[in-house]
Enzyme design. Structure first.
Site, PDB file in Angstrom:
ATOM      1  N   ILE A  16       0.938  -1.264   0.098  1.00 13.74           N
ATOM      2  CA  ILE A  16      -0.128   0.200   0.096  1.00 13.74           C
ATOM      3  C   ILE A  16       0.868   1.379   0.047  1.00 13.74           C
ATOM      4  CG2 ILE A  16      -0.148  -0.321   2.586  1.00 13.74           C
ATOM      5  CD1 ILE A  16      -2.875   1.238   2.165  1.00 13.74           C
ATOM      6  N   GLU A  17       0.970   1.976  -1.131  1.00 13.05           N
ATOM      7  CA  GLU A  17       1.797   3.202  -1.354  1.00 13.05           C
ATOM      8  C   GLU A  17       0.974   4.388  -1.997  1.00 13.05           C
ATOM      9  OE1 GLU A  17       5.846   2.537  -2.568  1.00 13.05           O
ATOM     10  OE2 GLU A  17       5.455   0.265  -2.655  1.00 13.05           O
ATOM     11  N   ASN A  18       1.806   5.342  -1.977  1.00 19.73           N
ATOM     12  CA  ASN A  18       1.208   6.591  -2.914  1.00 19.73           C
ATOM     13  C   ASN A  18       0.034   7.130  -2.362  1.00 19.73           C
ATOM     14  OD1 ASN A  18       1.480   8.545  -5.038  1.00 19.73           O
ATOM     15  ND2 ASN A  18       2.138   7.051  -6.388  1.00 19.73           N
TER      16      ASN A  18
END
Length: 542
Positions: free
Chosen positions: A378-380
């Protein structure tokens, strides 16, 4: 945060050690003088094969994971040679294991011998004495015209080494040899550095009754072992002239029971990333055979046409290269944990409108491969920095975990060098509020800035994560460490931070000492040519 172009970051050049000579009480004893004598580097380093006729193969081998294949043809005898420093007027023995028709082993300008037809590996040996002014010797293996491919393995040139300046002083004995971890098929060792009047160039790790592993640093992971078995090791240091120190005090270590994947009890996983979406992905079964790695984190599952999972938003779950790779990994004794998400691309979290729909997408992946674990990277701003999407992911993971007893769930996310940022803290807090029952919180401790202390910052950020998990869930230090993980970056990051093999070994050893739950790095694709970071990661035991 992990971006796709990191795959193009520079690859490390693995340093290769040259085997040496025992010097005790001023007398040179016999030792293997060849560089890369058993081809376990996975390369032809040290060997010069005519017209590209030599290659490294994983079968058939005499010992270890690799052997030399020489493609003899009607016009090429596939001669592979190596020049070694020797002493004048001195006796030497050149030997090895050969397989094929009319395979020769010899010394240039001197004697040779051959096996006329060997369907299995056969040991062949010659002895020779150097001339009065001779300081080097070229030894070789070769086939014969039109006789087809031959194989050679576990070659040895025994005798006292030559070297610059007549150096005959051996390095000091490596001290404090210790076991730093074990898996079902590997043992990791460390020791205190030796000293030398000129300089130590490497170390040989000798397994009693088995093969020798050569390294340049003060640690090594010996692979290819049997589960639940005790092994005994010694270490010797080498210098440039080929002098070999006395053997260290022996150390014993016992491998763990077989398995190593998610199951009853504590969740421990060493799972480097493998990415089939980049131009030159390795054959995963070859990596398994070379290193003993058991798990890969396979990237990336994204969204295709809404809330449908697909590899890189374009390759199907079944019937494509990714399914074929997973089958090959499992056939070789390994397994996979898919990475769902990542830094870029069209992700499932924002595209699936409800937690139930997202859980349905996750379930398609779980069912397609019969998974034991899944990882949501889970990024950005679209996922990590969205409260709604964070909660949707957590609730979806709660649903699939309830519907798939025994499934392990992992969250991978970015970090500061002090630990999780405000979004990371929220993710951990909400996992408790929503009762998501996440098994492991893994951070990506890199991109802190050029010149960062990658060992120190990794330890500091992981301790910050541990403290947050401990506080939120009311755990002890040991319980919190067991629920955290590290996903590093081998070699150079986007921010010009260099995690070397020595630093990654330090991180691995710290992770073992504190019994964290997971260790990974980005990526096996960048771990060429010798899979050095993968071999180090295999020594993670949690």
């Amino acid at each position: 945060m992990r971006t796709r172009h990191r795959l193009l970051a520079s690859l490390s050049a693995a340093a290769l050690a040259t085997a040496g000579v025992v010097m005790a009480a001023g007398t040179a004893e016999a030792a293997n003088l060849l560089t890369n004598p058993d081809f376990e580097t996975g390369t032809l380093s040290g060997w010069n094969c005519a017209a590209g006729s030599g290659s490294i193969v994983s079968t058939p081998v005499h010992g270890g994971s690799n052997a030399l294949a020489g493609a003899a043809s009607g016009s090429n005898i596939a001669r592979c040679a190596q020049t070694v420093a020797v002493q004048p007027s001195t006796a030497y023995t050149f030997s090895g294991w050969l397989r094929g028709n009319f395979v020769y082993l010899g010394v240039n300008g001197g004697t040779s011998t051959w096996t006329s037809s060997a369907g299995n590996y056969t040991r062949v040996s010659i002895s020779f004495t150097t001339a009065a002014s001779q300081n080097s010797a070229e030894v070789y293996v070769q086939g014969w015209y039109g006789q087809g491919t031959y194989y050679a393995d576990d070659l040895s040139l025994d005798g006292p080494g030559g070297g610059p300046g007549g150096d005959t002083q051996a390095p000091t004995t490596p001290g404090n040899v210790r076991s730093t971890g074990a898996t079902a098929n590997s043992v990791s060792l460390s020791w205190d550095a030796s000293t030398d009047n000129v300089g130590v160039t490497g170390y040989d790790v000798i397994r009693e009754g088995g093969a020798t592993t050569s390294v340049t640093g003060t640690s090594a992971t010996v692979t290819g072992l049997s589960a639940s078995t005790q092994y005994r090791f010694t270490v010797r240091a080498k210098d440039k002239a080929g002098n070999l120190s006395p053997a260290s005090a022996p150390v014993t270590a016992t491998t763990t029971e077989g398995g190593g994947g998610p199951g009853p009890g504590r969740f421990i996983q060493a799972a480097p990333y493998l990415y089939l979406g980049w131009g030159n992905p390795p054959a995963p079964a070859d990596v398994i055979r070379a290193t003993g790695v058991k798990w890969f984190t396979m990237a990336f599952i994204l969204a295709q046409n809404g809330c449908n999972p697909a590899w890189d938003s374009q390759r199907p779950l079944l019937g494509g290269t990714d399914e074929s790779a997973i089958k090959a990994i499992r056939a070789a004794g390994g397994d996979v944990v898919p990475s769902i998400g990542g830094w870029s691309g069209n992700k499932l979290g924002p595209n699936c409108s409800t937690a139930e729909a997202l859980a349905g997408a996750y379930q398609k992946v779980i069912t397609a491969y019969g998974l034991k674990a899944i990882d949501v990277d889970i990024e950005n701003t679209d996922e990590f920095e969205s409260a709604a999407v964070q909660d949707r992911i957590l609730t979806a993971l709660k649903i699939v975990k309830q519907n798939n007893p025994g499934l392990r769930t992992i969250l991978t996310f970015p970090t500061l060098n002090t630990g999780p940022n405000s979004w990371g803290n929220r993710l951990i807090e909400q996992s408790k509020v929503l009762n998501a029952d996440i098994d492991n919180f893994t951070i990506m401790p890199f991109n802190f800035g050029g010149g960062a202390d990658m060992y120190g910052n990794t330890v500091k950020s992981t301790n910050g994560l541990k403290d947050k998990v401990k506080s939120v869930f009311g755990l002890t230090d040991a319980e919190a460490y067991a629920k955290v993980g590290i996903s590093g970056m081998n070699n150079m990051s986007d921010s010009n931070e260099n995690t070397t093999t020595a630093i990654w070994t330090q991180i691995r050893d710290w992770s073992n000492a504190n019994h964290i739950g997971r260790l990974s790095f980005w990526a096996v694709n960048r771990d060429r040519p010798n899979w050095d970071f993968t071999r180090i990661t295999v020594g993670f035991t949690g």
